[in-house]
Design an enzyme around this catalytic site. Sequence first.
Site: not given
Length: 243
Positions: A61, A152
């Site tokens: 991705v 993150y």
Amino acid sequence: MTPRIILVTGGNGGLGQAIARNFLNENAENVLWLSVRARRDRAEALKAEFPDRIHLVELDVTQPEEWKIAVKKIEAEAGRLDVLVNNAGRHDDALLATMSAEAWQTVISTNLDAVFHGCQAVLPLMISQRGGRIVNIASLSALLAPHGQANYAAAKAGVVALTQSLAKEVARIRITVNAVCPGYIETEALQHMSEEERKAACAKIPMRRFGKPEEIAAAVRFLACPEASYITGSIVKIDGGIF
Ligand code: NDP
């Protein structure tokens, strides 16, 4: 309900599998495209169960060219794409002071750049169809910004902002863009936690338990369903009440 063509990235992972099953149950004619990369055992097992309704597509991705190839393949075989679930993701936690540049870059690239590439790859097709559904899997970390997760949390907060911004851009062409923010969900992504860490985390959850992948999948399917046509730019947290 009209059968739909659905692409779920991270199709071998815990959430990807639950999301795929939920869409399979929604309509006996729905067809799922699951993206796979390094691991594919569970995606292949699901394909063996539903040979006519599951397709696997190789896709890193983070690579825009691979997205173009994957979407072209779906368009060539299915003629359209109704739903994209940007689910692939990973974390690599560390305190920022000692975080490697690689850990920063990989996490930003896998969780945030990937959503940009995915949306950009499917939009021409969805625009030509004058409709579509995009559901991005963000994280509660986007809202809580936990310590040790600067990479993150920043990436997932970026996903939240991208979702809200893109939702405004494509609302008039009947494409909805929403995000879910899961809390602690029982998948391999939590395997690194020790028993003590799990107990401490559970104590902070008002429901005193981790979520099940199916509990995220149900919300994803709802956001992607025709009845959710007026919901766009929404950020749905699913966390047992933490936030
Ligand atoms: P898993 O680790 O079970 O699955 C992650 C999936 O992402 C795997 O299929 C993995 O494929 C895929 N993936 C990772 N990097 C890439 C890449 N570069 N290209 C293509 N695929 C890739 O985790 P979950 O199912 O739990 O996570 C799914 C999503 O949910 C993620 O976005 C995660 O951040 C988010 N999330 C999860 C939470 C949880 O508690 N589980 C909480 C909040 C958010 P491979 O193994 O082949 O690399």
